[in-house]
Design an enzyme around this catalytic site. Sequence first.
Site, PDB file in Angstrom:
ATOM      1  N   HIS A 145      10.813   1.659   7.415  1.00 27.59           N
ATOM      2  CA  HIS A 145       9.864   0.859   6.623  1.00 27.59           C
ATOM      3  C   HIS A 145       8.602   1.661   6.336  1.00 27.59           C
ATOM      4  O   HIS A 145       8.160   1.771   5.184  1.00 27.59           O
ATOM      5  CB  HIS A 145       9.515  -0.429   7.380  1.00 27.59           C
ATOM      6  CG  HIS A 145       8.589  -1.337   6.644  1.00 27.59           C
ATOM      7  ND1 HIS A 145       9.011  -2.451   5.953  1.00 27.59           N
ATOM      8  CD2 HIS A 145       7.232  -1.295   6.471  1.00 27.59           C
ATOM      9  CE1 HIS A 145       7.977  -3.050   5.397  1.00 27.59           C
ATOM     10  NE2 HIS A 145       6.873  -2.373   5.711  1.00 27.59           N
ATOM     11  N   GLU A 146       7.998   2.234   7.391  1.00 21.62           N
ATOM     12  CA  GLU A 146       6.772   3.014   7.200  1.00 21.62           C
ATOM     13  C   GLU A 146       7.057   4.319   6.456  1.00 21.62           C
ATOM     14  O   GLU A 146       6.213   4.807   5.692  1.00 21.62           O
ATOM     15  CB  GLU A 146       6.117   3.308   8.555  1.00 21.62           C
ATOM     16  CG  GLU A 146       5.664   2.072   9.330  1.00 21.62           C
ATOM     17  CD  GLU A 146       4.727   1.184   8.535  1.00 21.62           C
ATOM     18  OE1 GLU A 146       3.954   1.714   7.683  1.00 21.62           O
ATOM     19  OE2 GLU A 146       4.759  -0.043   8.741  1.00 21.62           O
TER      20      GLU A 146
ATOM     21  N   HIS B 296       6.846   3.578   2.752  1.00 23.51           N
ATOM     22  CA  HIS B 296       5.453   3.558   2.273  1.00 23.51           C
ATOM     23  C   HIS B 296       4.905   4.979   2.135  1.00 23.51           C
ATOM     24  O   HIS B 296       4.301   5.334   1.111  1.00 23.51           O
ATOM     25  CB  HIS B 296       4.572   2.777   3.260  1.00 23.51           C
ATOM     26  CG  HIS B 296       4.792   1.306   3.232  1.00 23.51           C
ATOM     27  ND1 HIS B 296       4.786   0.560   2.078  1.00 23.51           N
ATOM     28  CD2 HIS B 296       4.998   0.423   4.245  1.00 23.51           C
ATOM     29  CE1 HIS B 296       4.990  -0.711   2.379  1.00 23.51           C
ATOM     30  NE2 HIS B 296       5.130  -0.826   3.692  1.00 23.51           N
TER      31      HIS B 296
ATOM     32  N   ASP C 136       3.263  -7.108   2.973  1.00 18.43           N
ATOM     33  CA  ASP C 136       3.302  -6.234   1.793  1.00 18.43           C
ATOM     34  C   ASP C 136       3.580  -7.036   0.529  1.00 18.43           C
ATOM     35  O   ASP C 136       2.951  -6.819  -0.520  1.00 18.43           O
ATOM     36  CB  ASP C 136       4.384  -5.162   1.964  1.00 18.43           C
ATOM     37  CG  ASP C 136       4.116  -4.263   3.154  1.00 18.43           C
ATOM     38  OD1 ASP C 136       2.926  -4.065   3.473  1.00 18.43           O
ATOM     39  OD2 ASP C 136       5.077  -3.766   3.756  1.00 18.43           O
TER      40      ASP C 136
END
Length: 621
Positions: free
Chosen positions: A442-443, A446, A518
Amino acid sequence: MKKKINTKINTKKTLKKELFKNILTMVVLFVALSILFSLNDTTEQEPKEISMSQLARQVEEGQIKEISVKEDKIEVTLNDEAGTKETLLKTGLSSLEDELINVHKIDQEKVDQANIMTKGRTGTETFFLSYGPTLLTLLFLGVLLWMMLGKAQKQNGQAMSFGKSTAKFMKPGDKKTTFKDVAGIKEAKEELLEIVDFLKNPKKFLDLGARIPRGVLLLGAPGTGKTLLAKAVAGEADVPFFNISGSEFVEMFVGVGASRVRDLFKNAQKHAPSILFIDEIDAVGRHRGAGLGGGHDEREQTLNQILVEMDGFNTETNVIVMAATNRPDVLDPALLRPGRFDRRVTLDLPDINDREEILRVHAKNKPLDKDIDLRKIAERTPGFSGAELFNLLNEAAILTAREDKKIISEVAILDSIEKVMMGPEKKSNLLLKNEKEITAYHEAGHALLGHILPKTDPIHKVSIVSRGRAAGYTLNLPEEDRHFHTKSEFLDNLVMLLGGYTAEQIVFNDLTTGASNDLMKASRIARELVTKYGMSEKIGPVVFGQHSETVFLGKEIHEQRNYSEKVAADIDAEVDRIIKEALAQSVDLINKNREKLNKIAKKLIESETIEKDEFKELMKS
């Protein structure tokens, strides 16, 4: 003669005074009762009562050591080893000696051997026996009355001081704050220099017929230094400073706030030239007539009195009223008209140069590592207010002390930045193996899109260590302070926000709740592009929705729709289009750079954190 300034009642001193009064009262009563009991002491063993014939026999037999005659009472002391005492009442009008000789026929020699002594009462004994009980009763009643009157007087004094001002008063020279203590906000300080000049040299202005602004309103976000700047003006001018919060005027009883306003302005005028500072003036300065209280509302009465007092100043009165608020939109128009708060000074959030200067001020009494570059810290804290910068260094000092170190390191400061922004690090919040992998991807989504997209801010740090409510975070910060944002910046940020959502869907073919925040931010940005900034080609340059906020009781925070249902449907369709296009771009970029995504995620799973330089190297390979 020094003028008395009404201040808040010191609770600790009052309690000590009450305790002292109670102790003194108890001591007085104890002494009085001790005297009373000493006069009527019955603790000793009562002497044996005998008759006159027994006394005569004892005298005849020589058993008597001493006889004491006191009015009608005879006390006898025998000459035995114990010194036994006996008593009897005197009968007859003749003396005891005559009665023993004439009535009981005892020789004169025997009577002389008995040592008969006649005693009378002293004046002191007679006085205390006669008037002692009365005096003690009067003393007790007097003490009781004194205590009652003292309490009544105290309550009366409190009632009389209820309408007095509770403002804090600082004399010239007391903990003097000057412009040197206020870092940044150069324009605001320049704007206030003429106020300082007027307080120091009012004649220069008055001779030219100039009227200095009577009220100065300091506007700015919380923590930008409004109160500190007001103190600095007083320090520069070296004049008395009255400081009070707007909430201190408001009481349950109507009229108390107005009375405190009158008393405050009266004291300020007595100490002219002076500065009167009202912090958070929006507590009493909101729009009138918008609430449920009507004309009898205490807040409105207080505001009316402030307006009257400010309008009542003479041109020659050297009193400057300063006020601070971060809500200028809710203030009553009468407060802002010329003659009242007609000078408005705006305090913006500090830029990078101001942040560096503020950090230097707050770092003066802290042992920082020599290698620390405060410019670098300032670059990493965009949007921080002065109060947040102070809190940042304070948290770094606390962290250093907790680790039993003597010098504050750069690592401690950088860790404190993230703590202030996102909350403390949750080291005990261990993720499951699959959750850790999901968070890493997930990170990584980003971070990857933040690196690829041209209009996003540079990546400074990526971490899957939980902070606050986030399981992980990607820290991207601007290289310079911006005052405007372009449509392309918003669209690139939208794509980056959807990077975590997209990475989860592509890698695991499933979605989690981790992307909820988000999606919330992405939806807000997309809707603001359409309804607030006029950046939609289909809808056009129109602002939709009128936002209004409560000014007191009776209104609610809401958005008033000034558009039709058809336009609302068009807005929803346009928001949906913008988000779907951003999502499609996000999916395309991650699929094309899947290898780099895996590389970032793998590194996060191994080390949990990737710093800026390490991330750049990772993206090069």
